[in-house]
Design a protein around this motif. Sequence first.
Motif, PDB file in Angstrom:
ATOM      1  N   GLY A  27      18.232   9.929  78.801  1.00 28.00           N
ATOM      2  CA  GLY A  27      17.853  10.752  77.995  1.00 28.00           C
ATOM      3  C   GLY A  27      18.623  12.178  77.845  1.00 28.00           C
ATOM      4  N   ASP A  28      18.338  12.739  76.903  1.00 26.15           N
ATOM      5  CA  ASP A  28      19.122  14.430  76.717  1.00 26.15           C
ATOM      6  C   ASP A  28      20.807  14.043  76.773  1.00 26.15           C
ATOM      7  N   VAL A  68      14.918   9.322  76.007  1.00 22.26           N
ATOM      8  CA  VAL A  68      14.419  10.104  75.226  1.00 22.26           C
ATOM      9  C   VAL A  68      15.030  11.345  74.838  1.00 22.26           C
ATOM     10  N   ARG A  69      15.052  12.044  73.697  1.00 19.91           N
ATOM     11  CA  ARG A  69      15.782  13.184  73.179  1.00 19.91           C
ATOM     12  C   ARG A  69      17.326  12.631  73.074  1.00 19.91           C
ATOM     13  N   THR A  70      17.664  11.422  72.801  1.00 19.89           N
ATOM     14  CA  THR A  70      18.979  11.091  72.514  1.00 19.89           C
ATOM     15  C   THR A  70      19.292  11.297  71.174  1.00 19.89           C
ATOM     16  N   GLU A  71      20.424  11.823  70.843  1.00 14.47           N
ATOM     17  CA  GLU A  71      20.992  12.113  69.558  1.00 14.47           C
ATOM     18  C   GLU A  71      22.055  11.280  69.150  1.00 14.47           C
ATOM     19  N   ASP A  99      11.157   6.339  72.291  1.00 13.11           N
ATOM     20  CA  ASP A  99      10.771   7.345  70.977  1.00 13.11           C
ATOM     21  C   ASP A  99      11.232   8.839  71.202  1.00 13.11           C
ATOM     22  N   ASP A 100      11.313   9.630  70.277  1.00 17.39           N
ATOM     23  CA  ASP A 100      11.738  11.155  70.471  1.00 17.39           C
ATOM     24  C   ASP A 100      12.986  11.029  70.401  1.00 17.39           C
ATOM     25  N   VAL A 101      13.805  10.370  69.633  1.00 19.89           N
ATOM     26  CA  VAL A 101      15.191  10.313  69.397  1.00 19.89           C
ATOM     27  C   VAL A 101      15.695  10.627  67.998  1.00 19.89           C
ATOM     28  N   VAL A 102      16.978  10.945  67.827  1.00 14.40           N
ATOM     29  CA  VAL A 102      17.547  11.317  66.484  1.00 14.40           C
ATOM     30  C   VAL A 102      18.824  10.359  66.345  1.00 14.40           C
TER      31      VAL A 102
END
Length: 198
Positions: A77-78, A108-111, A138-141
Amino acid sequence: MDGKVFVIGRDSIPARTVLSEGESLQWTFVALPGTSCEMTVEIDATAPGCSIDLAGLYICKGEDRLKLRVLLRHECGDCTSRQLFKGIVGDSAKALFDGLIYVAPNAVRTEAIQENHSLLLNQGASAESRPQLEIYADDVVCSHGATTGFLDENELFYMRSRGIPEQQARHLQMVAFLAPVASRLDETLSEEVYAQLS
């Protein structure tokens, strides 16, 4: 930031690259007329804070056959990634862009953004785009997009009505189309690219 430019068919291109925590890369790929090949690039973001910025442009003419495949794996993530590939295809040339963004279950928090846009100069030219997202977190853009079309006849008409000859108007449209990627190149290579737009 690792700002490298690769001319496909001239330069050696890493087949697979693994990024560790906080690492970044910025790569630009260029395919000039006369390049018929397959290029595959795989990049793995394996730890937080990775940043990937890929761009490419291709100009295909004659009987060129070009296949670009990009596999980008967000294993952690990130991390962020951005891809922009633009191409101009004429004569009976064929171009294929095949891109996959994979987001692992814990990433998570992948863009991640992927774009591929192609201009066809005539009916015999062919450009195919296969942008793909494979997301398990979840929690991705994440987004992808692709367009294929011809030069804008309304813009050509407008420029010609202002006294710009048709060939020059077409050239200006192609320059503007490639500019977001060509602006990443040095002056010598950008001039070589623009000289191929006829």
